[in-house]
Design an enzyme around this catalytic site. Structure first.
Site, PDB file in Angstrom:
ATOM      1  N   HIS A 151    -100.424 -14.080  92.861  1.00 36.92           N
ATOM      2  CA  HIS A 151    -101.378 -15.088  92.424  1.00 36.92           C
ATOM      3  C   HIS A 151    -102.409 -14.446  91.521  1.00 36.92           C
ATOM      4  O   HIS A 151    -102.769 -13.285  91.728  1.00 36.92           O
ATOM      5  CB  HIS A 151    -102.084 -15.734  93.627  1.00 36.92           C
ATOM      6  CG  HIS A 151    -102.740 -17.020  93.279  1.00 36.92           C
ATOM      7  ND1 HIS A 151    -104.033 -17.077  92.798  1.00 36.92           N
ATOM      8  CD2 HIS A 151    -102.280 -18.287  93.307  1.00 36.92           C
ATOM      9  CE1 HIS A 151    -104.325 -18.344  92.544  1.00 36.92           C
ATOM     10  NE2 HIS A 151    -103.289 -19.097  92.841  1.00 36.92           N
ATOM     11  N   ASP A 210     -96.794 -21.893  97.506  1.00 38.57           N
ATOM     12  CA  ASP A 210     -95.461 -22.430  97.268  1.00 38.57           C
ATOM     13  C   ASP A 210     -94.364 -21.759  98.088  1.00 38.57           C
ATOM     14  O   ASP A 210     -93.224 -22.204  98.067  1.00 38.57           O
ATOM     15  CB  ASP A 210     -95.110 -22.302  95.775  1.00 38.57           C
ATOM     16  CG  ASP A 210     -96.015 -23.166  94.914  1.00 38.57           C
ATOM     17  OD1 ASP A 210     -96.176 -24.341  95.265  1.00 38.57           O
ATOM     18  OD2 ASP A 210     -96.566 -22.665  93.925  1.00 38.57           O
TER      19      ASP A 210
HETATM   20  N1  CMC Z   1     -92.512 -10.790  91.796  1.00 39.73           N
HETATM   21  C1  CMC Z   1     -92.486  -9.517  91.282  1.00 39.73           C
HETATM   22  N2  CMC Z   1     -93.533  -8.951  90.645  1.00 39.73           N
HETATM   23  C2  CMC Z   1     -94.639  -9.688  90.504  1.00 39.73           C
HETATM   24  C3  CMC Z   1     -94.742 -11.008  91.008  1.00 39.73           C
HETATM   25  C4  CMC Z   1     -93.629 -11.554  91.672  1.00 39.73           C
HETATM   26  N3  CMC Z   1     -93.656 -12.790  92.165  1.00 39.73           N
HETATM   27  N4  CMC Z   1     -95.967 -11.506  90.728  1.00 39.73           N
HETATM   28  C5  CMC Z   1     -96.621 -10.540  90.064  1.00 39.73           C
HETATM   29  N5  CMC Z   1     -95.830  -9.443  89.937  1.00 39.73           N
HETATM   30  C6  CMC Z   1     -96.199  -8.149  89.319  1.00 39.73           C
HETATM   31  C7  CMC Z   1     -96.222  -8.258  87.797  1.00 39.73           C
HETATM   32  O1  CMC Z   1     -94.958  -7.938  87.231  1.00 39.73           O
HETATM   33  C8  CMC Z   1     -97.288  -7.248  87.454  1.00 39.73           C
HETATM   34  O2  CMC Z   1     -96.721  -5.959  87.583  1.00 39.73           O
HETATM   35  P1  CMC Z   1     -97.236  -4.746  86.647  1.00 39.73           P
HETATM   36  O3  CMC Z   1     -98.680  -4.551  87.001  1.00 39.73           O
HETATM   37  O4  CMC Z   1     -96.353  -3.611  87.014  1.00 39.73           O
HETATM   38  O5  CMC Z   1     -97.043  -5.197  85.228  1.00 39.73           O
HETATM   39  C9  CMC Z   1     -98.300  -7.392  88.596  1.00 39.73           C
HETATM   40  O6  CMC Z   1     -97.541  -7.868  89.717  1.00 39.73           O
HETATM   41  C10 CMC Z   1     -99.436  -8.364  88.305  1.00 39.73           C
HETATM   42  O7  CMC Z   1     -98.872  -9.634  88.029  1.00 39.73           O
HETATM   43  P2  CMC Z   1     -99.217 -10.524  86.764  1.00 39.73           P
HETATM   44  O8  CMC Z   1     -97.963 -11.208  86.311  1.00 39.73           O
HETATM   45  O9  CMC Z   1     -99.968  -9.722  85.762  1.00 39.73           O
HETATM   46  O10 CMC Z   1    -100.193 -11.558  87.429  1.00 39.73           O
HETATM   47  P3  CMC Z   1    -100.666 -12.950  86.841  1.00 39.73           P
HETATM   48  O11 CMC Z   1    -101.969 -13.220  87.450  1.00 39.73           O
HETATM   49  O12 CMC Z   1    -100.574 -12.973  85.350  1.00 39.73           O
HETATM   50  O13 CMC Z   1     -99.545 -13.985  87.376  1.00 39.73           O
HETATM   51  C11 CMC Z   1     -98.360 -15.393  88.859  1.00 39.73           C
HETATM   52  C12 CMC Z   1     -99.668 -14.676  88.557  1.00 39.73           C
HETATM   53  C13 CMC Z   1     -98.567 -16.353  89.998  1.00 39.73           C
HETATM   54  C14 CMC Z   1     -97.924 -16.213  87.625  1.00 39.73           C
HETATM   55  C15 CMC Z   1     -97.283 -14.339  89.226  1.00 39.73           C
HETATM   56  O14 CMC Z   1     -97.675 -13.653  90.391  1.00 39.73           O
HETATM   57  C16 CMC Z   1     -95.906 -14.942  89.401  1.00 39.73           C
HETATM   58  O15 CMC Z   1     -95.178 -15.112  88.407  1.00 39.73           O
HETATM   59  N6  CMC Z   1     -95.501 -15.316  90.674  1.00 39.73           N
HETATM   60  C17 CMC Z   1     -94.241 -15.957  90.918  1.00 39.73           C
HETATM   61  C18 CMC Z   1     -94.358 -17.444  90.590  1.00 39.73           C
HETATM   62  C19 CMC Z   1     -95.178 -18.176  91.634  1.00 39.73           C
HETATM   63  O16 CMC Z   1     -94.986 -18.028  92.825  1.00 39.73           O
HETATM   64  N7  CMC Z   1     -96.112 -19.043  91.150  1.00 39.73           N
HETATM   65  C20 CMC Z   1     -96.956 -19.853  92.010  1.00 39.73           C
HETATM   66  C21 CMC Z   1     -98.398 -19.449  91.942  1.00 39.73           C
HETATM   67  S1  CMC Z   1     -99.425 -20.234  93.188  1.00 39.73           S
HETATM   68  C22 CMC Z   1     -99.356 -21.914  92.920  1.00 39.73           C
HETATM   69  C23 CMC Z   1     -99.848 -22.429  91.642  1.00 39.73           C
HETATM   70  O17 CMC Z   1    -100.329 -21.741  90.740  1.00 39.73           O
HETATM   71  O18 CMC Z   1     -99.749 -23.624  91.472  1.00 39.73           O
END
Ligand code: CMC
Length: 433
Positions: free
Chosen positions: A311, A368
């Protein structure tokens, strides 16, 4: 850059020999923010991909404490509201305080007013939607169509107009969701039963075969009510920020909500609940060990992510996920004890939370991760999970739009770091250049 301690103050930025003072905005809760309005005058901009550190608005509705894993609606911890009725929580978000019993009664009567059932023309719109159409697209189109059929008094004060439109949206959303479900099932549309509670009506609209008198059981309606409450608002997430962006241009409320529905649909946002179930089914059908999927999630060359994990704001267990996990444990045991997906999810959570990659990045289950398992146990097809998120989030969208009508706002217009070619002249004869 130095951010001084104390109640107000400013940060000073030194740039090419000039000291620029950036006044601090101090929130009731959360990080102080530097007011960077002065930067433009120095020919400087802020680069903040994904707006992760940009406060674009002042808002008094919801606060997420990502470090501690708490979520507050108007100051109340969401866990304490989890068994309140969804419409009471909607009232809290919209008006700022929990309703007295009389206020609650009046609010419910307004939202559940039988005269607010969507216009027959919008109902017919669903007859044109093919069974293969995703219900999020149906909700977005039906919401936009409200623009044409909702009574509106352009002479009324802006707040009253938004309030009336918000009530109409809350009133329509369970009906649209029921209609969307009937398209998916290929069955005739149900009728809203306004004598039922909001969640009960939503359930009967989705599951009752027209002509039968099936009523949802209490435990299921209570679980759905809790899910609606937990999804009701979440500060400036992608869809609410989209809603505010649309509002800032002066466009209409239903257009803003329609845009927000589309933003919510994506698998990184609200669409993750559907994506989680797809992932859990893939794990089950593959017969491969969980470690295989964890390795894939960690591999930056592989687009696979652990859906329902991570998140932008929560760096500990998502406040909502804790409650939802317990609801899943209780309800799935009762409704679908043979469903293997809950066990897979529980094991996946355990191994991920012990894995260094997830520990270091502070990735926890989000809202989720378990919600789809509950919807599935109730009997919703996977495509309906994100529409159910919409029903809950509609309360927050009304609150945010209303807040914008009473605060001064500039049109939303981020800037960019241009990386294209510098000025050049079109060649006299482009074909031979
Ligand atoms: N699986 C594997 N690696 C992950 C995941 C995941 N689900 N989420 C984050 N990471 C890694 C990401 O690759 C990054 O790694 P590094 O630092 O090595 O580059 C690190 O963790 C930080 O993640 P980020 O992508 O920079 O974080 P963000 O704040 O931009 O994205 C997110 C947040 C929710 C989009 C992301 O965690 C994600 O894609 N999660 C899976 C999709 C999901 O469950 N979404 C629902 C979110 S909650 C409900 C809502 O928003 O409505």
């Amino acid at each position: 850059m130095v951010v001084p301690e104390g109640p107000a103050g400013a940060a000073n930025l030194r740039y090419e020999g000039t000291e620029i003072e950036l006044p601090l905005e101090r929130p009731t809760l959360g990080r102080p923010a530097m007011d960077v309005s002065a930067l433009g005058g120095h020919h400087l901009a802020v680069y903040d991909p994904g707006y992760a550190n940009t406060a674009a608005y002042q808002s008094a509705i919801t606060f997420v404490d990502g470090e501690a894993g708490h979520l507050y609606y108007r100051g109340y911890p969401v866990e304490q509201l989890a068994s309140s009725s969804f419409l009471e929580v909607a009232y809290l978000l919209i008006y700022g305080d929990l309703p007295t019993s009389q206020q609650a009664e009046e609010f419910v009567a307004r939202v559940r007013d039988p005269k607010l059932v969507p216009h027959a023309a919008i109902e017919r719109l669903f007859d044109w939607f093919p069974q293969s159409m995703h219900p999020m697209a149906m909700l977005s189109m039906a919401t936009e169509a409200l623009t044409a059929y909702a009574e509106d008094d352009p002479g009324a004060d802006p707040r009253a107009r938004v309030e009336a439109a918000g009530i109409r949206l809350l009133s329509a959303m369970p009906v649209f969701t029921g209609y969307a479900m009937s398209v998916l099932r290929g069955l005739p549309k149900g009728r809203s039963n306004r004598s039922l509670d909001y969640s009960e009506d939503l359930l009967q609209l989705c599951f009752t075969i027209p002509g039968s008198d099936h009523l949802p059981d209490n435990a299921t309606a209570r679980a759905l009510n809790t899910l609606l409450v937990l999804h009701a608002d979440h500060e400036l997430n992608c869809s609410t920020a989209t809603l505010r962006m649309v509002a800032s241009s002066g466009a209409g409320f239903y257009s803003g909500v329609s845009a927000a529905i589309n933003a919510l649909w994506g698998p990184l946002h609200g669409g993750a609940n559907q994506a989680v179930i797809r992932m859990l089914k893939e794990i089950k059908d593959s017969g491969k060990p969980l470690s295989h999927f964890l390795e894939r999630a960690k591999d930056k060359m592989d687009p696979f992510l652990l859906m329902g994990f991570g998140h932008r704001v929560y760096k500990s267990y998502d406040a909502r996920a804790k409650v939802i996990r317990q609801v899943a444990l209780d309800l799935v045991e009762k409704l679908a004890p043979e469903d293997p997906l809950l066990d897979i999810a529980l094991q996946l959570e355990k191994v991920a939370l012990e894995d260094e990659y997830f520990v270091l990045r502070r990735l926890y289950p989000n809202v989720d991760f378990y919600s789809g398992i509950i919807y599935r146990a109730i009997g919703f097809p996977d495509e309906m999970f994100t529409p159910l998120f919409v029903v809950g989030r509609s309360a927050g969208w009304v609150a945010h739009w209303l807040e914008m009508t009473t605060t001064s706002n500039k049109i939303g217009r981020p800037t960019q770091i241009y990386t294209g070619p510098k000025e050049r002249s079109v060649p006299k004869n482009p074909a031979t250049a």
